[in-house]
Design a protein around this motif. Sequence first.
Motif, PDB file in Angstrom:
ATOM      1  N   LEU A 285     -57.391  54.135  -3.850  1.00 41.11           N
ATOM      2  CA  LEU A 285     -56.040  53.842  -4.501  1.00 41.11           C
ATOM      3  C   LEU A 285     -55.734  52.248  -4.962  1.00 41.11           C
ATOM      4  O   LEU A 285     -55.279  52.024  -5.517  1.00 41.11           O
TER       5      LEU A 285
ATOM      6  N   ILE B 159     -47.274  55.352  -1.924  1.00 38.14           N
ATOM      7  CA  ILE B 159     -48.418  56.030  -2.067  1.00 38.14           C
ATOM      8  C   ILE B 159     -47.979  55.979  -0.534  1.00 38.14           C
ATOM      9  O   ILE B 159     -47.089  55.442   0.083  1.00 38.14           O
TER      10      ILE B 159
ATOM     11  N   SER C   9     -41.132  61.786  -5.741  1.00 37.07           N
ATOM     12  CA  SER C   9     -42.612  63.103  -6.619  1.00 37.07           C
ATOM     13  C   SER C   9     -41.867  63.529  -7.835  1.00 37.07           C
ATOM     14  O   SER C   9     -40.717  63.815  -7.664  1.00 37.07           O
TER      15      SER C   9
ATOM     16  N   GLU D 289     -59.278  57.447   1.255  1.00 33.73           N
ATOM     17  CA  GLU D 289     -58.113  57.574   0.088  1.00 33.73           C
ATOM     18  C   GLU D 289     -57.644  56.466  -0.339  1.00 33.73           C
ATOM     19  O   GLU D 289     -57.504  55.635  -1.700  1.00 33.73           O
TER      20      GLU D 289
ATOM     21  N   HIS E 148     -46.555  52.145  -7.947  1.00 31.88           N
ATOM     22  CA  HIS E 148     -47.377  52.805  -7.032  1.00 31.88           C
ATOM     23  C   HIS E 148     -47.134  53.349  -5.695  1.00 31.88           C
ATOM     24  O   HIS E 148     -47.284  52.195  -5.066  1.00 31.88           O
TER      25      HIS E 148
ATOM     26  N   SER F 125     -51.849  61.694  -9.635  1.00 30.64           N
ATOM     27  CA  SER F 125     -50.912  60.926  -8.818  1.00 30.64           C
ATOM     28  C   SER F 125     -50.260  61.274  -9.972  1.00 30.64           C
ATOM     29  O   SER F 125     -50.066  62.144 -11.428  1.00 30.64           O
ATOM     30  N   ARG F 126     -48.783  61.068  -9.706  1.00 28.86           N
ATOM     31  CA  ARG F 126     -47.688  61.874 -10.584  1.00 28.86           C
ATOM     32  C   ARG F 126     -45.706  60.990 -11.238  1.00 28.86           C
ATOM     33  O   ARG F 126     -46.025  60.115 -10.310  1.00 28.86           O
TER      34      ARG F 126
ATOM     35  N   THR G 135     -48.076  59.320  -5.549  1.00 30.44           N
ATOM     36  CA  THR G 135     -49.689  59.259  -4.876  1.00 30.44           C
ATOM     37  C   THR G 135     -49.841  59.480  -3.176  1.00 30.44           C
ATOM     38  O   THR G 135     -49.356  59.381  -2.496  1.00 30.44           O
TER      39      THR G 135
ATOM     40  N   GLU H 246     -48.187  66.324 -13.118  1.00 30.40           N
ATOM     41  CA  GLU H 246     -49.439  65.700 -11.876  1.00 30.40           C
ATOM     42  C   GLU H 246     -50.307  64.824 -13.663  1.00 30.40           C
ATOM     43  O   GLU H 246     -50.324  65.761 -14.959  1.00 30.40           O
TER      44      GLU H 246
END
Length: 381
Positions: free
Chosen positions: A92, A35, A47, A88, A33, A58-59, A69, A53
């Motif tokens: 996350l 970030i 992205s 954030e 994941h 999150s994509r 994200t 999305e």
Amino acid sequence: MRVTIVLSTSSGGVGRHVRSVVDRLPELGVHPHVIAPAATGDKFGFSMPQHAETAGGSRLLDPRDAVFTPVEIYTRPRPRQDLSALIELRKLLAGADVVHAHGFRAAALTGLALGRRRPGRTPLVATWHNAVLGSMPRRALLSGLERLAARRADVTLGASSDLVGRALALGAEDARLAPVAAPALPPSEKGREQMRAELGVGDRPVVLAVGRLAPQKDYDTLLAAVARWGHRHPQPAVLVAGDGPEMDRLRRDAENARIDIRFLGRRDDIADLLAAADVYVITSRWEARALVVQEAMRAGVPVVATAVGGLPELVDDDGILVPAGSAAAVSDAVVTLLDDDDLRRELAQRGRERSAHWPDEDATAEQLAGIYAELARVQPV
């Protein structure tokens, strides 16, 4: 195994490295994941279009089990934005088996979000890619963040040995060398003669430099070195590929001093430029394992490099190392290579042989997957 990867704003080597690792981790049993700031996600393909999305922003990444994200984490302190990013991150990072932050700014914020090292805390890996440079006030300001990053990480990885030593000196529990592999360049599409013809260099020897036009790269020393061999015939064609904040000033300084150097701007044909080059030169004030030096040595282009950071352990005696900031030393080294065909051929061959033993991108990803498994106490695939 779920690993959350955190990085701050990147436009170069760090983002390329993370992209390379993320591409390989799923096959090693790791579901990443990512970030990062939105612009960094876009630049390195983390992205996806807006319609992809998921709930929460999150994509989905391409066909793998990874998500992206966007969180704005800057390379310099911005108190208001840093507080927002911290809030954030705390949300996350929940659910990750391991968190891996790249760069000491991202590592410091991630360390704050996770809290102090303690039993049961999500393990944190931090990779240091760069040293803190600049004025004394700036270094003093950022040294506190370095210390925080060192002390909050369970494992600190340094892209060069001096970064490992720095992390240990600042209180890192476990610091290890983790060389960053340069992505393999595609073969030159045009070849030496066609590329030299397109560049219009004729029979002149070509001296190439590649990199961001920023203070760390110290192109002023390169300009001063070029000015020293103005009497040579034929005059070397000195080419600089890259863009950055110092582009206009460097061009102006070169024109005012009548220094024969061409700034090519950002280029995507580095393999072709290396095919045309006789010597590669890097005058940086500091580097870890410069990706462009790895690329030059793999391509068989003799290297002149400043003896800073991780460059001595990368190049060793298979190139020519010179003191940082010494235009005379850079000039003498380049002239030595241009005047000695046998030495140039010898260093070209030694560079190829040396680079054959460096870890590649697959080995880099495997090393990281092993560290994640060690911290999460699971078996890697």
